[in-house]
Scaffold this motif. Structure first.
Motif, short mmCIF file in Angstrom:
data_model
loop_
_atom_site.label_atom_id
_atom_site.label_comp_id
_atom_site.label_asym_id
_atom_site.label_seq_id
_atom_site.Cartn_x
_atom_site.Cartn_y
_atom_site.Cartn_z
N PHE A 18 0.88 -1.18 0.00
CA PHE A 18 0.00 0.00 0.00
C PHE A 18 0.91 1.22 0.00
O PHE A 18 1.62 1.47 0.95
CB PHE A 18 -0.89 -0.01 1.24
N GLY A 19 0.87 1.98 -1.11
CA GLY A 19 1.80 3.07 -1.28
C GLY A 19 3.12 2.54 -1.84
O GLY A 19 3.21 1.38 -2.24
N PRO A 20 4.22 3.35 -1.87
CA PRO A 20 4.16 4.76 -1.49
C PRO A 20 3.26 5.54 -2.44
O PRO A 20 3.17 5.21 -3.62
CB PRO A 20 5.62 5.22 -1.60
N TYR A 21 2.60 6.53 -1.91
CA TYR A 21 1.63 7.28 -2.69
C TYR A 21 1.77 8.74 -2.31
O TYR A 21 1.63 9.10 -1.15
CB TYR A 21 0.21 6.79 -2.39
N ALA A 22 2.07 9.56 -3.29
CA ALA A 22 2.24 10.99 -3.04
C ALA A 22 1.57 11.75 -4.17
O ALA A 22 2.19 12.11 -5.17
CB ALA A 22 3.72 11.35 -2.95
N SER A 23 0.26 11.94 -4.03
CA SER A 23 -0.51 12.58 -5.09
C SER A 23 -1.85 13.05 -4.55
O SER A 23 -2.38 12.47 -3.59
CB SER A 23 -0.74 11.59 -6.24
N GLY A 24 -2.39 14.08 -5.15
CA GLY A 24 -3.73 14.55 -4.80
C GLY A 24 -3.82 14.95 -3.35
O GLY A 24 -3.21 15.93 -2.92
N SER A 25 -4.58 14.19 -2.56
CA SER A 25 -4.79 14.52 -1.15
C SER A 25 -4.22 13.46 -0.23
O SER A 25 -4.59 13.39 0.94
CB SER A 25 -6.28 14.68 -0.89
N THR A 26 -3.30 12.63 -0.74
CA THR A 26 -2.73 11.56 0.06
C THR A 26 -1.21 11.53 -0.09
O THR A 26 -0.71 11.33 -1.20
CB THR A 26 -3.30 10.18 -0.34
N TYR A 27 -0.53 11.73 1.01
CA TYR A 27 0.92 11.69 1.02
C TYR A 27 1.38 10.90 2.25
O TYR A 27 0.94 11.15 3.36
CB TYR A 27 1.50 13.12 1.08
N GLY A 28 2.24 9.92 2.00
CA GLY A 28 2.81 9.15 3.10
C GLY A 28 1.82 8.31 3.86
O GLY A 28 1.80 8.35 5.10
N PRO A 29 0.98 7.49 3.22
CA PRO A 29 0.02 6.67 3.97
C PRO A 29 0.73 5.57 4.75
O PRO A 29 1.68 4.96 4.27
CB PRO A 29 -0.88 6.08 2.87
#
Length: 350
Positions: free
Chosen positions: A274-285
């Motif tokens: 799950f992730g890494p995700y750094a886009s839109g309204s989600t960073y560092g979940p």
């Protein structure tokens, strides 16, 4: 390791009764839930390190505040923000558990509630250890919390983000720690417990940050969480420094029939789950927990994330949730983070 900015610690007692009146109507409507049975994230903000437990028709939620332990009680996770938290414990002014109260978790073992939390001695991070509280009340927002003191984990090294798992009748404890007293990379360790507040050795390292995606900022494996399913048990953990936007979830897996306090029982997934995700309204979940709906029809992932880049390890992190499914090999399929602008169907039964 984690870094928080906190207010002064409030001085109270070691074992105490709840200082607030229990919320008798914890789930009034809120604007984030619409009339078509959907909601939008976040479910609570700020809420770093969210944890959820379910019992007798209610969800009980905790998260890091830094200076006390609070429990939210709700019958509807999508309306969590409407629940008023009950402060159940505040730390002493000095001593080994006086500051930096991190990542509390609430567990029920044979009808008794336990809170596990990390704390240090007057702000000295190297002294971080795990501690335990016990409450025999049916509702953990009521009754008396008794201080069971430090959970004396094998080797007595720096420890945070502890979690409890009960697999085939055996209690296991997993946490994030240093190999020695000098800091450096954070590893995942596990040991057996003889009861919910007594550990037995040895301390076994089951994961270290060895892959590139686990070493962004610096090498971190932390926040392990047990996730049993069928004949497998998964240990979902957070990797890379939480101050980066590359924080993500990793996965260890083992057979439920194995001795989980053995390194060779575990297999690490080579890529994030799950992730890494750094886009839109989600960073560092990351720093997740799980719940299953009362009808056992749905599985949900609860986690924290920032809404903008570069917000780091502080109180910008909000709690979010979304359903997940299972792959054909029996492992969890968490998908990708849901955008804050998107409506999600409320959990089954709400």
């Amino acid at each position: 390791m984690k870094h928080y900015l906190f207010l002064l610690v409030v001085a109270l007692v070691i074992a105490c009764k709840s200082t607030d009146t229990a919320n008798t109507d914890p789930t009034p409507p809120v604007t984030s839930v619409d009339t078509t049975g959907k909601f939008r994230n976040p479910i609570l903000s700020p809420a770093p390190d969210p944890w959820v437990a379910y019992k007798d028709g209610f969800y009980y939620v905790m998260h890091t505040t830094g200076n006390n332990l609070r429990i939210y009680k709700t019958s509807s996770m999508s309306r969590l923000s409407a629940a008023r938290p009950i402060t159940v414990w505040t730390p002493p002014t000095t001593g080994p558990n006086s500051r930096d109260i991190w990542a509390p978790e609430l567990h029920n073992v044979n009808g008794t509630w336990y809170i596990y939390y990390a704390a240090d001695n007057n702000g000295v991070d190297a002294t971080h250890r795990m501690f335990v509280l016990e409450n025999k009340a049916a509702d953990p927002t009521t009754g008396t919390w008794t201080d069971r003191g430090q959970l004396n984990l094998p080797d007595n090294k720096w420890a945070i983000d502890g979690t409890l798992g009960q697999i085939n009748g055996q209690l296991y404890y997993a946490w994030s720690g240093w190999e020695n007293d000098l800091g450096g990379s954070q590893n995942i360790y596990i040991c057996k417990l003889t009861n919910p507040y007594t550990a037995e050795g040895p301390r076994v390292r089951v994961s270290a940050p060895e892959l590139t995606w686990e070493k962004q900022g610096f090498g971190v494996n932390e926040a392990p969480e047990f996730l049993p399913h069928a004949s497998k048990v998964f240990l979902i953990y957070s990797a890379s420094f939480c101050g980066t936007d590359q924080y993500a979830l990793g996965q260890l897996s083992a057979d439920t029939s194995a001795n989980l306090a053995t390194q060779t029982s575990w297999t690490k997934a080579q890529n994030p789950v799950f992730g890494p995700y750094a886009s839109g309204s989600t960073y560092g979940p990351g720093h997740n927990s799980f719940f299953t709906t009362p009808d056992a029809k749905e599985n949900w992932l609860v986690y924290h994330a920032n809404a903008a880049p570069g917000q780091g390890c502080g109180d910008f992190r909000s709690a979010r949730m979304q359903p997940f499914s299972w792959k054909t090999d029996g492992s969890p399929d968490f998908g990708t983070p849901v955008n804050l602008a998107d409506y999600v169907k409320r959990p089954s039964g709400e």
